[in-house]
Each structure stands twice: as C-alpha cells, then as structure tokens.
Motif scaffolding. Structure first.
Motif, short mmCIF file in Angstrom:
data_model
loop_
_atom_site.label_atom_id
_atom_site.label_comp_id
_atom_site.label_asym_id
_atom_site.label_seq_id
_atom_site.Cartn_x
_atom_site.Cartn_y
_atom_site.Cartn_z
N ARG A 123 0.82 -1.20 0.00
CA ARG A 123 0.00 0.00 0.00
C ARG A 123 0.86 1.26 0.00
O ARG A 123 0.60 2.20 -0.75
N LEU A 124 1.88 1.25 0.85
CA LEU A 124 2.77 2.41 0.90
C LEU A 124 3.51 2.61 -0.42
O LEU A 124 3.68 3.74 -0.89
N ALA A 127 1.09 4.02 -2.90
CA ALA A 127 0.85 5.43 -2.63
C ALA A 127 2.06 6.28 -3.06
O ALA A 127 1.90 7.38 -3.60
N LYS A 128 3.26 5.73 -2.81
CA LYS A 128 4.47 6.45 -3.20
C LYS A 128 4.55 6.59 -4.71
O LYS A 128 4.91 7.65 -5.24
N ALA A 130 2.04 6.47 -6.81
CA ALA A 130 0.99 7.38 -7.26
C ALA A 130 1.40 8.84 -7.03
O ALA A 130 1.16 9.71 -7.88
N GLU A 131 2.03 9.09 -5.87
CA GLU A 131 2.49 10.44 -5.58
C GLU A 131 3.57 10.87 -6.56
O GLU A 131 3.58 12.01 -7.04
N ARG A 134 1.92 11.55 -9.84
CA ARG A 134 1.21 12.82 -9.78
C ARG A 134 2.20 13.99 -9.83
O ARG A 134 1.95 14.99 -10.53
#
Length: 284
Positions: A123-124, A127-128, A130-131, A134
């Motif tokens: 998950r981390l 998220a990393k 995706a960040e 982005r």
C-alpha cells in the motif's frame, strides 16, 4: 345387650384404652331403680368413643410419627443442598499445552503478521508511486505551460491586423530624403497598433519627422520602431506579443495615416522588415 368389646381393651391393658364407666348408681340395690337404668346407660356407653388414658404411650406415638416425617416428608420438603461438582477425570487440554497446536498457532500468527506487513508495504509503495506519478504529471504540466509561455513570448506578431502595405523597404521617392528605411502598414487613423514581440519600451514620444514614436527593445537587443502614431497607450515597461501600444495616425512627415515600422538589430542600422518577418515564419 351384651358388650362386644374384648377383654383386651379393659383398663390397664397394653393398648392403653378403656371403655367409659357406666353411669353411677346411687343407693340402688337389686330390683331398685338403678337396675332399670343400668342397661340403658350401658347401651349408651357402648356407642361412645373410647377415651384415651393419660399416659406416655400417645406421646411416644406422636414422637415416632414426627421422627418418621422428619426423616422422610420433612426432609424431602426441605430443599436439598446442591451437590458438589466434581472435576472431570480429564480436564480439557489447552492449546498452549499441546506443543503441536502451539507451534501451528505461532506459525499462523507469524504468517498473518507477514501478510499484514506485506500488504502495508504494498500500500505504501502504491501510494508512493501514485504520488511520484502525480508529481511527474504536475511537473510535466508546469514544463508544458512554461514552454507554451516561452513559445508565446518568443512568437512574433504583425503590428496591425487590418492593413495594406503601401511602401516597402528601400523604395525611393521625392518626399524621402533617403531610401525608405521601413515597411508601411496603411490603415485608418485609430487602428490599434500591437507589440511585435516580447520586449521593453525604451522610448516613447515625439520624434520629429517620425511623429509620435514608440521604441521597443526585444530580448536579443533588436529595436522595433512604431512611427506616425496618433496616440501612445503604452509608454514604458515590459510588453508581451500582441499587447496594444498605440494607435495608427498621420503625425510627422506623412501623406496619409499609416504605421511606419522599422527593424534595427542591436539598435543599429535598419534592415528590411519584410525579410525579417519572413525569416521568422511570418508573411506581412
């Protein structure tokens, strides 16, 4: 009538009961009145209940009954105490008491912990990523916007949008002291005059035969002269391509309203504006 009671029931017998005594005879003798009454009294006494003699036998009987009821009826009427719960011969075996089950439990717990840790790590990581994606998109959008802005600022525009070319560079005429040094955009008085490119207004005002003039200096040092203006709108500061600077007029040495445009690289001698525009992809 003769009595039906047996001698066993006489006073002093073992049963402890006796018949009621006959009516008392007072002064009676043989053949007297008492003799006549005696049979009647005897008959009456025969139908009376035997009278209990006062003694210890009845009390003993009651005591026995009470003892019997105490042992049976009374005892059964009284709630019995709950029987003590005896522990079973074999108590349930706890999981921790079984080495195999305990090991399996530890292995399962470890597997669950590892799976949870792996899921959290994934998950981390997601998220990393995706960040980062982005941020990359934002950076790309920013770069594209900057490039677009640079392209816009680097782009050149014609100074007038509704015009006719009335004189070209190098032409000669009696009203010019020398060869024509610019490109004339004939247009009605008051027609907007726009900045050719990004630059800075370095001069604005009256300029003799040029009438009202604005001088814009481009980033590479090239000067653009806007002459014969009827009015000046932007007299100083930075400008961007297409920004209005003034209006077409007929001030100075002219025969009619038009914009006289000169291009002077490095602020030196003028060059042919038409050729200069064409080299940059613009056809006047």
């Amino acid at each position: 009538m003769a009595s039906t009671h047996s001698p066993a029931h006489l006073p002093g017998s073992a049963a402890g009961t006796q018949l009621l005594e006959p009516w008392p005879v007072y002064g009676a003798g043989p053949g007297g009145p008492a003799d006549e009454a005696a049979p009647q009294a005897t008959e009456t006494n025969r139908h009376r209940m035997p009278r209990q003699t006062r003694g210890t036998a009845p009390l003993l009987g009651v005591t026995a009954v009470a003892a019997t009821l105490g042992a049976t009826g009374f005892a059964s009427a009284t709630p019995a105490a709950a029987p003590a719960v005896e522990a079973p011969d074999e108590a349930p075996v706890a999981l921790s008491a079984d080495p195999g089950l305990a090991l399996a439990a530890r292995i399962q717990q470890q597997a669950d912990s590892q799976r949870t840790a792996a899921e959290e790590t994934a998950r981390l990581q997601a998220a990393k990523e995706a960040e980062a994606k982005r941020a990359a998109q934002q950076q790309e959008a920013k770069r594209a916007a900057e490039e677009a802005e640079k392209a816009k600022l680097a782009a050149l525009n014609l100074p007038v949008r509704d015009y006719n070319l009335s004189a070209h560079y190098g032409q000669s005429a009696s009203y010019w002291a020398h060869l024509h040094t610019g490109l004339d955009f004939a247009a009605d008085t008051g027609t907007p005059v726009y900045a050719v490119g990004q630059g800075t207004i370095t001069s604005a005002g009256w300029a003799g035969s040029y009438g009202y003039r604005i001088v814009e200096t481009l980033p590479d040092g090239t000067e653009i002269w806007y002459c014969h203006l009827s009015s000046i709108i932007k007299g100083s500061g930075k400008v961007v391509p297409g920004q209005q600077l003034g209006k077409v007029g007929a001030t100075g040495n002219v025969t009619g309203p038009h914009l006289h445009l000169e291009v002077r690289p490095g602020g030196g001698a003028p060059v042919d504006p038409e050729t200069w525009f064409e080299q940059r992809g613009i056809t006047p």
